[in-house]
Design a protein around this motif. Structure first.
Motif, PDB file in Angstrom:
ATOM      1  N   SER A 265      -2.275   1.784 -14.272  1.00 22.98           N
ATOM      2  CA  SER A 265      -2.755   2.680 -13.311  1.00 22.98           C
ATOM      3  C   SER A 265      -2.260   1.956 -11.946  1.00 22.98           C
ATOM      4  O   SER A 265      -1.972   2.585 -10.851  1.00 22.98           O
ATOM      5  CB  SER A 265      -4.052   2.676 -13.438  1.00 22.98           C
ATOM      6  OG  SER A 265      -4.340   3.530 -14.502  1.00 22.98           O
ATOM      7  N   ARG A 266      -2.475   0.340 -11.656  1.00 22.90           N
ATOM      8  CA  ARG A 266      -2.204  -0.152 -10.411  1.00 22.90           C
ATOM      9  C   ARG A 266      -0.563   0.140 -10.261  1.00 22.90           C
ATOM     10  O   ARG A 266      -0.241   0.258  -9.078  1.00 22.90           O
ATOM     11  CB  ARG A 266      -2.254  -1.670 -10.597  1.00 22.90           C
ATOM     12  CG  ARG A 266      -3.895  -1.986 -10.564  1.00 22.90           C
ATOM     13  CD  ARG A 266      -4.116  -3.224 -10.826  1.00 22.90           C
ATOM     14  NE  ARG A 266      -5.591  -3.535 -10.591  1.00 22.90           N
ATOM     15  CZ  ARG A 266      -6.317  -4.134  -9.432  1.00 22.90           C
ATOM     16  NH1 ARG A 266      -5.744  -3.893  -8.351  1.00 22.90           N
ATOM     17  NH2 ARG A 266      -7.622  -4.143  -9.338  1.00 22.90           N
TER      18      ARG A 266
ATOM     19  N   ASN B  49      -3.739   1.471   2.083  1.00 23.42           N
ATOM     20  CA  ASN B  49      -4.206   1.564   0.705  1.00 23.42           C
ATOM     21  C   ASN B  49      -3.180   1.225  -0.686  1.00 23.42           C
ATOM     22  O   ASN B  49      -3.251   1.659  -1.579  1.00 23.42           O
ATOM     23  CB  ASN B  49      -5.078   2.878   0.229  1.00 23.42           C
ATOM     24  CG  ASN B  49      -6.235   3.034   1.016  1.00 23.42           C
ATOM     25  OD1 ASN B  49      -7.120   2.261   1.062  1.00 23.42           O
ATOM     26  ND2 ASN B  49      -6.205   4.319   1.874  1.00 23.42           N
ATOM     27  N   LEU B  50      -2.079   0.723  -0.049  1.00 21.77           N
ATOM     28  CA  LEU B  50      -0.954   0.652  -0.958  1.00 21.77           C
ATOM     29  C   LEU B  50      -1.239  -0.039  -2.383  1.00 21.77           C
ATOM     30  O   LEU B  50      -0.679   0.183  -3.447  1.00 21.77           O
ATOM     31  CB  LEU B  50       0.329   0.021  -0.244  1.00 21.77           C
ATOM     32  CG  LEU B  50       1.449  -0.426  -0.944  1.00 21.77           C
ATOM     33  CD1 LEU B  50       2.087   1.103  -1.320  1.00 21.77           C
ATOM     34  CD2 LEU B  50       2.415  -0.844  -0.061  1.00 21.77           C
ATOM     35  N   PHE B  51      -1.982  -1.154  -2.106  1.00 21.35           N
ATOM     36  CA  PHE B  51      -2.459  -2.145  -3.269  1.00 21.35           C
ATOM     37  C   PHE B  51      -3.876  -1.654  -4.053  1.00 21.35           C
ATOM     38  O   PHE B  51      -4.420  -2.310  -4.909  1.00 21.35           O
ATOM     39  CB  PHE B  51      -2.559  -3.531  -2.959  1.00 21.35           C
ATOM     40  CG  PHE B  51      -1.083  -3.907  -2.638  1.00 21.35           C
ATOM     41  CD1 PHE B  51      -0.272  -4.127  -3.406  1.00 21.35           C
ATOM     42  CD2 PHE B  51      -0.928  -4.294  -1.229  1.00 21.35           C
ATOM     43  CE1 PHE B  51       1.206  -4.530  -3.096  1.00 21.35           C
ATOM     44  CE2 PHE B  51       0.458  -4.467  -0.682  1.00 21.35           C
ATOM     45  CZ  PHE B  51       1.475  -4.737  -1.531  1.00 21.35           C
ATOM     46  N   VAL B  52      -4.286  -0.479  -3.497  1.00 23.88           N
ATOM     47  CA  VAL B  52      -5.798  -0.167  -4.260  1.00 23.88           C
ATOM     48  C   VAL B  52      -5.388   0.904  -5.160  1.00 23.88           C
ATOM     49  O   VAL B  52      -4.605   1.846  -5.024  1.00 23.88           O
ATOM     50  CB  VAL B  52      -6.663   0.714  -2.968  1.00 23.88           C
ATOM     51  CG1 VAL B  52      -7.876   1.166  -3.502  1.00 23.88           C
ATOM     52  CG2 VAL B  52      -6.766  -0.599  -1.914  1.00 23.88           C
ATOM     53  N   PRO B  53      -5.920   0.633  -6.423  1.00 21.64           N
ATOM     54  CA  PRO B  53      -5.563   1.655  -7.429  1.00 21.64           C
ATOM     55  C   PRO B  53      -6.185   2.982  -7.369  1.00 21.64           C
ATOM     56  O   PRO B  53      -7.288   3.057  -6.665  1.00 21.64           O
ATOM     57  CB  PRO B  53      -6.228   0.767  -8.487  1.00 21.64           C
ATOM     58  CG  PRO B  53      -6.977  -0.139  -8.071  1.00 21.64           C
ATOM     59  CD  PRO B  53      -6.766  -0.332  -6.602  1.00 21.64           C
ATOM     60  N   MET B  54      -5.328   4.074  -7.664  1.00 18.89           N
ATOM     61  CA  MET B  54      -6.032   5.384  -7.364  1.00 18.89           C
ATOM     62  C   MET B  54      -6.997   5.713  -8.490  1.00 18.89           C
ATOM     63  O   MET B  54      -7.122   5.222  -9.462  1.00 18.89           O
ATOM     64  CB  MET B  54      -4.700   6.132  -7.619  1.00 18.89           C
ATOM     65  CG  MET B  54      -3.912   6.274  -6.616  1.00 18.89           C
ATOM     66  SD  MET B  54      -2.620   7.816  -6.997  1.00 18.89           S
ATOM     67  CE  MET B  54      -1.714   7.540  -5.599  1.00 18.89           C
TER      68      MET B  54
ATOM     69  N   GLU C  35      -9.148   3.243 -11.287  1.00 20.58           N
ATOM     70  CA  GLU C  35      -8.699   2.768 -12.553  1.00 20.58           C
ATOM     71  C   GLU C  35      -8.435   1.497 -12.247  1.00 20.58           C
ATOM     72  O   GLU C  35      -7.336   1.066 -11.316  1.00 20.58           O
ATOM     73  CB  GLU C  35      -7.460   3.500 -13.033  1.00 20.58           C
ATOM     74  CG  GLU C  35      -7.649   5.002 -13.747  1.00 20.58           C
ATOM     75  CD  GLU C  35      -8.679   5.082 -14.800  1.00 20.58           C
ATOM     76  OE1 GLU C  35      -8.605   4.283 -15.678  1.00 20.58           O
ATOM     77  OE2 GLU C  35      -9.569   5.733 -14.601  1.00 20.58           O
ATOM     78  N   GLN C  36      -8.693   0.471 -13.134  1.00 21.82           N
ATOM     79  CA  GLN C  36      -8.045  -1.052 -12.773  1.00 21.82           C
ATOM     80  C   GLN C  36      -7.253  -1.805 -13.728  1.00 21.82           C
ATOM     81  O   GLN C  36      -6.862  -2.784 -13.691  1.00 21.82           O
ATOM     82  CB  GLN C  36      -9.533  -1.848 -13.108  1.00 21.82           C
ATOM     83  CG  GLN C  36     -10.511  -1.524 -11.966  1.00 21.82           C
ATOM     84  CD  GLN C  36     -10.291  -1.651 -10.497  1.00 21.82           C
ATOM     85  OE1 GLN C  36      -9.650  -2.801 -10.404  1.00 21.82           O
ATOM     86  NE2 GLN C  36     -10.531  -0.900  -9.442  1.00 21.82           N
TER      87      GLN C  36
END
Length: 107
Positions: A58-59, A45-50, A53-54
């Protein structure tokens, strides 16, 4: 089997089946600790925003937080190898040390 015969077979067990048992236990411990730290999940999930948030900020924050956590968790897991290796070395050296001390007491 007489007890004296078992005494002579004990070192064979110690460095054979006993050592394999210990290595399995230590390996199982290290694998379970790696699973509990979830390093693979953090990396997936390294490149998935928490928090869904897009936006760009946030990324970036999500990436660096996860990257930092992956590094810390990996270091923590690698630090667990130190006592694991020490236990195996202790196992290997305990029998000769006990034999030495026993002979020293007799002589």
């Amino acid at each position: 089997m007489l007890p004296i015969e078992r005494l002579f077979l004990w070192p064979i067990w110690w460095y054979g089946q006993g050592l394999l048992w210990l290595l399995k236990k230590v390996g199982s411990f290290l694998i379970n600790q790696a699973r509990s730290l979830n390093i693979v999940v953090w990396a997936q999930n390294l490149f998935v925003p928490m928090f869904g948030e897009q936006d760009t900020a946030s990324r970036l924050i999500s990436f660096f937080v996860r990257f930092f956590m992956i590094i810390l968790k990996t270091i923590g897991w690698l630090l667990l190898w130190i006592p694991a290796i020490m236990i195996v070395v202790l196992w290997l050296g305990l029998l000769p040390a006990a034999a030495y001390l026993l002979v020293r007491q007799i002589i």
